[in-house]
Design a protein around this motif. Structure first.
Motif, PDB file in Angstrom:
ATOM      1  N   MET A 109      60.207  63.003 -34.503  1.00 57.15           N
ATOM      2  CA  MET A 109      60.410  64.052 -33.521  1.00 57.15           C
ATOM      3  C   MET A 109      61.780  63.896 -32.848  1.00 57.15           C
ATOM      4  O   MET A 109      62.638  64.686 -33.058  1.00 57.15           O
ATOM      5  CB  MET A 109      59.329  64.014 -32.441  1.00 57.15           C
ATOM      6  CG  MET A 109      57.958  64.453 -32.810  1.00 57.15           C
ATOM      7  SD  MET A 109      57.591  66.152 -33.101  1.00 57.15           S
ATOM      8  CE  MET A 109      57.940  67.181 -31.841  1.00 57.15           C
ATOM      9  N   GLY A 110      61.924  62.880 -32.005  1.00 54.88           N
ATOM     10  CA  GLY A 110      63.193  62.668 -31.326  1.00 54.88           C
ATOM     11  C   GLY A 110      63.125  62.980 -29.844  1.00 54.88           C
ATOM     12  O   GLY A 110      62.081  62.882 -29.216  1.00 54.88           O
ATOM     13  N   ILE A 111      64.252  63.393 -29.302  1.00 57.12           N
ATOM     14  CA  ILE A 111      64.345  63.672 -27.866  1.00 57.12           C
ATOM     15  C   ILE A 111      63.775  65.063 -27.578  1.00 57.12           C
ATOM     16  O   ILE A 111      64.047  66.022 -28.295  1.00 57.12           O
ATOM     17  CB  ILE A 111      65.808  63.589 -27.398  1.00 57.12           C
ATOM     18  CG1 ILE A 111      66.270  62.136 -27.471  1.00 57.12           C
ATOM     19  CG2 ILE A 111      65.967  64.134 -25.983  1.00 57.12           C
ATOM     20  CD1 ILE A 111      67.724  61.936 -27.146  1.00 57.12           C
TER      21      ILE A 111
ATOM     22  N   ASN B 192      64.257  60.553 -12.227  1.00 50.85           N
ATOM     23  CA  ASN B 192      65.150  59.761 -13.065  1.00 50.85           C
ATOM     24  C   ASN B 192      65.303  60.465 -14.410  1.00 50.85           C
ATOM     25  O   ASN B 192      64.832  61.588 -14.583  1.00 50.85           O
ATOM     26  CB  ASN B 192      64.650  58.316 -13.209  1.00 50.85           C
ATOM     27  CG  ASN B 192      63.265  58.247 -13.795  1.00 50.85           C
ATOM     28  OD1 ASN B 192      62.964  58.907 -14.791  1.00 50.85           O
ATOM     29  ND2 ASN B 192      62.397  57.460 -13.187  1.00 50.85           N
ATOM     30  N   LEU B 193      65.935  59.816 -15.338  1.00 48.20           N
ATOM     31  CA  LEU B 193      66.230  60.438 -16.627  1.00 48.20           C
ATOM     32  C   LEU B 193      64.978  60.889 -17.384  1.00 48.20           C
ATOM     33  O   LEU B 193      64.995  61.894 -18.086  1.00 48.20           O
ATOM     34  CB  LEU B 193      67.058  59.474 -17.481  1.00 48.20           C
ATOM     35  CG  LEU B 193      67.765  60.056 -18.680  1.00 48.20           C
ATOM     36  CD1 LEU B 193      68.620  61.253 -18.300  1.00 48.20           C
ATOM     37  CD2 LEU B 193      68.619  59.007 -19.350  1.00 48.20           C
ATOM     38  N   SER B 194      63.873  60.183 -17.212  1.00 51.69           N
ATOM     39  CA  SER B 194      62.640  60.567 -17.907  1.00 51.69           C
ATOM     40  C   SER B 194      62.040  61.872 -17.362  1.00 51.69           C
ATOM     41  O   SER B 194      61.123  62.423 -17.953  1.00 51.69           O
ATOM     42  CB  SER B 194      61.599  59.448 -17.842  1.00 51.69           C
ATOM     43  OG  SER B 194      61.171  59.246 -16.508  1.00 51.69           O
ATOM     44  N   ASP B 195      62.570  62.366 -16.266  1.00 53.47           N
ATOM     45  CA  ASP B 195      62.157  63.668 -15.742  1.00 53.47           C
ATOM     46  C   ASP B 195      63.029  64.788 -16.309  1.00 53.47           C
ATOM     47  O   ASP B 195      62.802  65.959 -16.025  1.00 53.47           O
ATOM     48  CB  ASP B 195      62.232  63.677 -14.214  1.00 53.47           C
ATOM     49  CG  ASP B 195      61.257  62.706 -13.604  1.00 53.47           C
ATOM     50  OD1 ASP B 195      60.064  62.832 -13.884  1.00 53.47           O
ATOM     51  OD2 ASP B 195      61.711  61.799 -12.872  1.00 53.47           O
ATOM     52  N   VAL B 196      64.022  64.417 -17.097  1.00 49.37           N
ATOM     53  CA  VAL B 196      64.908  65.382 -17.743  1.00 49.37           C
ATOM     54  C   VAL B 196      64.658  65.411 -19.245  1.00 49.37           C
ATOM     55  O   VAL B 196      64.553  66.473 -19.847  1.00 49.37           O
ATOM     56  CB  VAL B 196      66.397  65.053 -17.460  1.00 49.37           C
ATOM     57  CG1 VAL B 196      67.325  66.012 -18.180  1.00 49.37           C
ATOM     58  CG2 VAL B 196      66.673  65.052 -15.964  1.00 49.37           C
ATOM     59  N   MET B 197      64.533  64.216 -19.867  1.00 51.82           N
ATOM     60  CA  MET B 197      64.284  64.150 -21.306  1.00 51.82           C
ATOM     61  C   MET B 197      63.496  62.892 -21.641  1.00 51.82           C
ATOM     62  O   MET B 197      63.570  61.894 -20.924  1.00 51.82           O
ATOM     63  CB  MET B 197      65.596  64.178 -22.075  1.00 51.82           C
ATOM     64  CG  MET B 197      66.527  63.058 -21.797  1.00 51.82           C
ATOM     65  SD  MET B 197      68.106  63.358 -22.649  1.00 51.82           S
ATOM     66  CE  MET B 197      68.837  61.749 -22.499  1.00 51.82           C
ATOM     67  N   ILE B 198      62.726  62.987 -22.731  1.00 52.32           N
ATOM     68  CA  ILE B 198      61.923  61.859 -23.191  1.00 52.32           C
ATOM     69  C   ILE B 198      62.072  61.703 -24.690  1.00 52.32           C
ATOM     70  O   ILE B 198      62.513  62.633 -25.384  1.00 52.32           O
ATOM     71  CB  ILE B 198      60.430  62.039 -22.817  1.00 52.32           C
ATOM     72  CG1 ILE B 198      59.868  63.319 -23.432  1.00 52.32           C
ATOM     73  CG2 ILE B 198      60.235  62.028 -21.317  1.00 52.32           C
ATOM     74  CD1 ILE B 198      58.388  63.510 -23.265  1.00 52.32           C
ATOM     75  N   TRP B 199      61.705  60.539 -25.177  1.00 51.90           N
ATOM     76  CA  TRP B 199      61.696  60.274 -26.622  1.00 51.90           C
ATOM     77  C   TRP B 199      60.264  60.389 -27.115  1.00 51.90           C
ATOM     78  O   TRP B 199      59.347  59.838 -26.541  1.00 51.90           O
ATOM     79  CB  TRP B 199      62.223  58.880 -26.917  1.00 51.90           C
ATOM     80  CG  TRP B 199      62.077  58.518 -28.366  1.00 51.90           C
ATOM     81  CD1 TRP B 199      61.061  57.796 -28.935  1.00 51.90           C
ATOM     82  CD2 TRP B 199      62.961  58.879 -29.430  1.00 51.90           C
ATOM     83  NE1 TRP B 199      61.256  57.693 -30.292  1.00 51.90           N
ATOM     84  CE2 TRP B 199      62.415  58.361 -30.622  1.00 51.90           C
ATOM     85  CE3 TRP B 199      64.139  59.607 -29.495  1.00 51.90           C
ATOM     86  CZ2 TRP B 199      63.029  58.529 -31.845  1.00 51.90           C
ATOM     87  CZ3 TRP B 199      64.730  59.769 -30.722  1.00 51.90           C
ATOM     88  CH2 TRP B 199      64.175  59.229 -31.886  1.00 51.90           C
ATOM     89  N   GLU B 200      60.068  61.137 -28.203  1.00 50.00           N
ATOM     90  CA  GLU B 200      58.739  61.268 -28.817  1.00 50.00           C
ATOM     91  C   GLU B 200      58.829  60.893 -30.291  1.00 50.00           C
ATOM     92  O   GLU B 200      59.762  61.266 -30.966  1.00 50.00           O
ATOM     93  CB  GLU B 200      58.244  62.704 -28.708  1.00 50.00           C
ATOM     94  CG  GLU B 200      57.893  63.124 -27.309  1.00 50.00           C
ATOM     95  CD  GLU B 200      57.322  64.535 -27.264  1.00 50.00           C
ATOM     96  OE1 GLU B 200      57.584  65.327 -28.187  1.00 50.00           O
ATOM     97  OE2 GLU B 200      56.606  64.819 -26.301  1.00 50.00           O
ATOM     98  N   ASP B 201      57.844  60.145 -30.746  1.00 51.21           N
ATOM     99  CA  ASP B 201      57.744  59.798 -32.170  1.00 51.21           C
ATOM    100  C   ASP B 201      57.184  60.945 -32.955  1.00 51.21           C
ATOM    101  O   ASP B 201      56.424  61.724 -32.525  1.00 51.21           O
ATOM    102  CB  ASP B 201      56.874  58.564 -32.374  1.00 51.21           C
ATOM    103  CG  ASP B 201      57.618  57.295 -31.982  1.00 51.21           C
ATOM    104  OD1 ASP B 201      58.845  57.276 -32.087  1.00 51.21           O
ATOM    105  OD2 ASP B 201      56.940  56.346 -31.572  1.00 51.21           O
TER     106      ASP B 201
END
Length: 80
Positions: free
Chosen positions: A1-3, A71-80
């Protein structure tokens, strides 16, 4: 998946803003950049823009009395 960008969720669900436009007015980032992030069509991210976005999220939260530090995880996350 990705970001995957989750900025739209932060703007709508946490800050309870009526629209992304309300956020864009307060943030010093090009509207097209914010639009691309909220629709997961972003191809490239500038670190300076991420800093501005997180800073703006925290400013709006403080002004609304929301006890959350974004923080950054409220803008983008990494998903497998």
């Amino acid at each position: 998946m990705g970001i995957r960008f989750v900025l739209k969720e932060s703007i709508n669900d946490v800050l309870k803003l009526e629209s992304t436009h309300e956020f864009i007015v307060k943030c010093d980032v090009r509207p097209n950049t914010i639009y691309a992030m909220t629709h997961n069509t972003t191809k490239r991210v500038e670190i300076e823009n991420l800093n501005k976005i997180v800073h703006t999220l925290n400013l709006i939260a403080a002004n609304k009395g929301i006890n959350k530090k974004f923080n950054l995880s409220d803008v983008m996350i990494w998903e497998d």
